[in-house]
Design a protein around this motif. Structure first.
Motif, PDB file in Angstrom:
ATOM      1  N   LEU A  29     -24.581 -28.328   6.085  1.00 46.97           N
ATOM      2  CA  LEU A  29     -23.163 -28.001   6.248  1.00 46.97           C
ATOM      3  C   LEU A  29     -22.440 -28.081   4.906  1.00 46.97           C
ATOM      4  CD1 LEU A  29     -20.602 -27.498   7.941  1.00 46.97           C
ATOM      5  CD2 LEU A  29     -20.577 -29.954   8.448  1.00 46.97           C
ATOM      6  N   ASN A  30     -22.690 -29.135   4.155  1.00 48.63           N
ATOM      7  CA  ASN A  30     -22.025 -29.310   2.866  1.00 48.63           C
ATOM      8  C   ASN A  30     -22.500 -28.276   1.846  1.00 48.63           C
ATOM      9  OD1 ASN A  30     -20.370 -31.493   3.627  1.00 48.63           O
ATOM     10  ND2 ASN A  30     -22.147 -32.828   3.532  1.00 48.63           N
ATOM     11  N   LYS A  31     -23.774 -27.920   1.893  1.00 49.41           N
ATOM     12  CA  LYS A  31     -24.302 -26.885   0.997  1.00 49.41           C
ATOM     13  C   LYS A  31     -23.608 -25.552   1.291  1.00 49.41           C
ATOM     14  CE  LYS A  31     -28.711 -24.779  -0.433  1.00 49.41           C
ATOM     15  NZ  LYS A  31     -28.124 -24.149  -1.553  1.00 49.41           N
ATOM     16  N   MET A  32     -23.468 -25.219   2.579  1.00 47.77           N
ATOM     17  CA  MET A  32     -22.786 -23.990   2.947  1.00 47.77           C
ATOM     18  C   MET A  32     -21.346 -24.005   2.434  1.00 47.77           C
ATOM     19  SD  MET A  32     -22.060 -22.305   6.699  1.00 47.77           S
ATOM     20  CE  MET A  32     -20.670 -23.376   7.081  1.00 47.77           C
ATOM     21  N   CYS A  33     -20.652 -25.116   2.664  1.00 47.29           N
ATOM     22  CA  CYS A  33     -19.247 -25.209   2.241  1.00 47.29           C
ATOM     23  C   CYS A  33     -19.114 -25.149   0.724  1.00 47.29           C
ATOM     24  CB  CYS A  33     -18.614 -26.475   2.793  1.00 47.29           C
ATOM     25  SG  CYS A  33     -18.385 -26.427   4.575  1.00 47.29           S
ATOM     26  N   LYS A  46     -16.479 -15.010   6.894  1.00 46.49           N
ATOM     27  CA  LYS A  46     -15.494 -14.488   7.845  1.00 46.49           C
ATOM     28  C   LYS A  46     -16.021 -13.257   8.575  1.00 46.49           C
ATOM     29  CE  LYS A  46     -11.892 -14.709   4.892  1.00 46.49           C
ATOM     30  NZ  LYS A  46     -10.506 -14.550   4.404  1.00 46.49           N
ATOM     31  N   ALA A  47     -16.810 -12.439   7.888  1.00 52.30           N
ATOM     32  CA  ALA A  47     -17.359 -11.225   8.494  1.00 52.30           C
ATOM     33  C   ALA A  47     -18.479 -11.529   9.487  1.00 52.30           C
ATOM     34  CB  ALA A  47     -17.878 -10.290   7.400  1.00 52.30           C
ATOM     35  N   ASP A  48     -19.238 -12.608   9.255  1.00 48.77           N
ATOM     36  CA  ASP A  48     -20.382 -12.926  10.116  1.00 48.77           C
ATOM     37  C   ASP A  48     -20.651 -14.426  10.118  1.00 48.77           C
ATOM     38  OD1 ASP A  48     -22.689 -12.919  11.651  1.00 48.77           O
ATOM     39  OD2 ASP A  48     -23.963 -12.106  10.055  1.00 48.77           O
ATOM     40  N   PRO A  49     -19.777 -15.209  10.762  1.00 53.42           N
ATOM     41  CA  PRO A  49     -19.964 -16.664  10.733  1.00 53.42           C
ATOM     42  C   PRO A  49     -21.297 -17.109  11.339  1.00 53.42           C
ATOM     43  CG  PRO A  49     -18.126 -16.068  12.172  1.00 53.42           C
ATOM     44  CD  PRO A  49     -18.571 -14.820  11.485  1.00 53.42           C
ATOM     45  N   GLU A  50     -21.720 -16.465  12.415  1.00 54.74           N
ATOM     46  CA  GLU A  50     -22.978 -16.879  13.057  1.00 54.74           C
ATOM     47  C   GLU A  50     -24.162 -16.650  12.116  1.00 54.74           C
ATOM     48  OE1 GLU A  50     -23.296 -18.585  15.909  1.00 54.74           O
ATOM     49  OE2 GLU A  50     -21.117 -18.506  16.196  1.00 54.74           O
ATOM     50  N   GLY A  51     -24.195 -15.503  11.475  1.00 58.23           N
ATOM     51  CA  GLY A  51     -25.267 -15.205  10.530  1.00 58.23           C
ATOM     52  C   GLY A  51     -25.253 -16.156   9.345  1.00 58.23           C
ATOM     53  N   TYR A  56     -27.919 -20.965   6.603  1.00 51.08           N
ATOM     54  CA  TYR A  56     -27.955 -22.318   6.047  1.00 51.08           C
ATOM     55  C   TYR A  56     -28.650 -23.327   6.959  1.00 51.08           C
ATOM     56  CZ  TYR A  56     -25.232 -20.876   2.096  1.00 51.08           C
ATOM     57  OH  TYR A  56     -24.833 -20.256   0.932  1.00 51.08           O
ATOM     58  N   GLY A  57     -29.059 -22.888   8.135  1.00 49.19           N
ATOM     59  CA  GLY A  57     -29.805 -23.775   9.028  1.00 49.19           C
ATOM     60  C   GLY A  57     -28.974 -24.897   9.634  1.00 49.19           C
ATOM     61  N   LEU A  58     -27.716 -24.606   9.951  1.00 48.67           N
ATOM     62  CA  LEU A  58     -26.870 -25.631  10.552  1.00 48.67           C
ATOM     63  C   LEU A  58     -27.379 -26.020  11.934  1.00 48.67           C
ATOM     64  CD1 LEU A  58     -25.052 -24.812   8.195  1.00 48.67           C
ATOM     65  CD2 LEU A  58     -23.125 -25.015   9.733  1.00 48.67           C
ATOM     66  N   ARG A  59     -27.202 -27.289  12.267  1.00 52.61           N
ATOM     67  CA  ARG A  59     -27.575 -27.802  13.582  1.00 52.61           C
ATOM     68  C   ARG A  59     -26.561 -27.296  14.616  1.00 52.61           C
ATOM     69  NH1 ARG A  59     -26.287 -32.495  12.035  1.00 52.61           N
ATOM     70  NH2 ARG A  59     -26.250 -33.419  14.088  1.00 52.61           N
TER      71      ARG A  59
END
Length: 118
Positions: A29-33, A46-51, A56-59
């Protein structure tokens, strides 16, 4: 020489302490942010939050917290507020908004609280 373990957890009621355990829990999560420091990454999220979350492999719990725009749940999932600030900005939340959420105050009440501490 005797070895001492420094494996402890500070319990502050109502507070999620960001320690080594939480850093490990929130790494993805922190790496993504962190990557939201680049405007093109914020736009891609914003265009593809799920992707983006998949990349990033979020839980699951981290993904749900993001879907819900729930900064407090993100903190509970290991999010560090310094990294989450960029994500909060995507949700149009200021650092003062997040401070209010963390302390159970409105944004205006939190701003007044900060001013009273000066």
């Amino acid at each position: 020489m005797e070895s001492h373990s420094h494996d402890y957890h500070i319990d502050i009621p109502g507070t999620t302490v960001f320690d080594g355990r939480m850093a490990m829990k929130g790494y993805a999560l922190n790496k993504m942010c962190y990557d939201f420091n680049r405007a093109e990454n914020r736009e891609a999220f914003k265009a593809d939050p799920e992707g983006w979350m998949e990349k990033y492999g979020l839980r699951d719990a981290q993904r749900q917290a993001i879907r819900d725009n729930d900064i407090l749940a993100m903190i509970e999932e290991g999010g560090n507020i310094y990294y989450l600030a960029k994500l909060a900005g995507i949700f149009k939340l200021s650092v003062q908004d997040v401070g209010g959420l963390q302390t159970g105050r409105t944004t205006e009440e939190f701003k007044q609280f900060l001013a009273s501490q000066a």
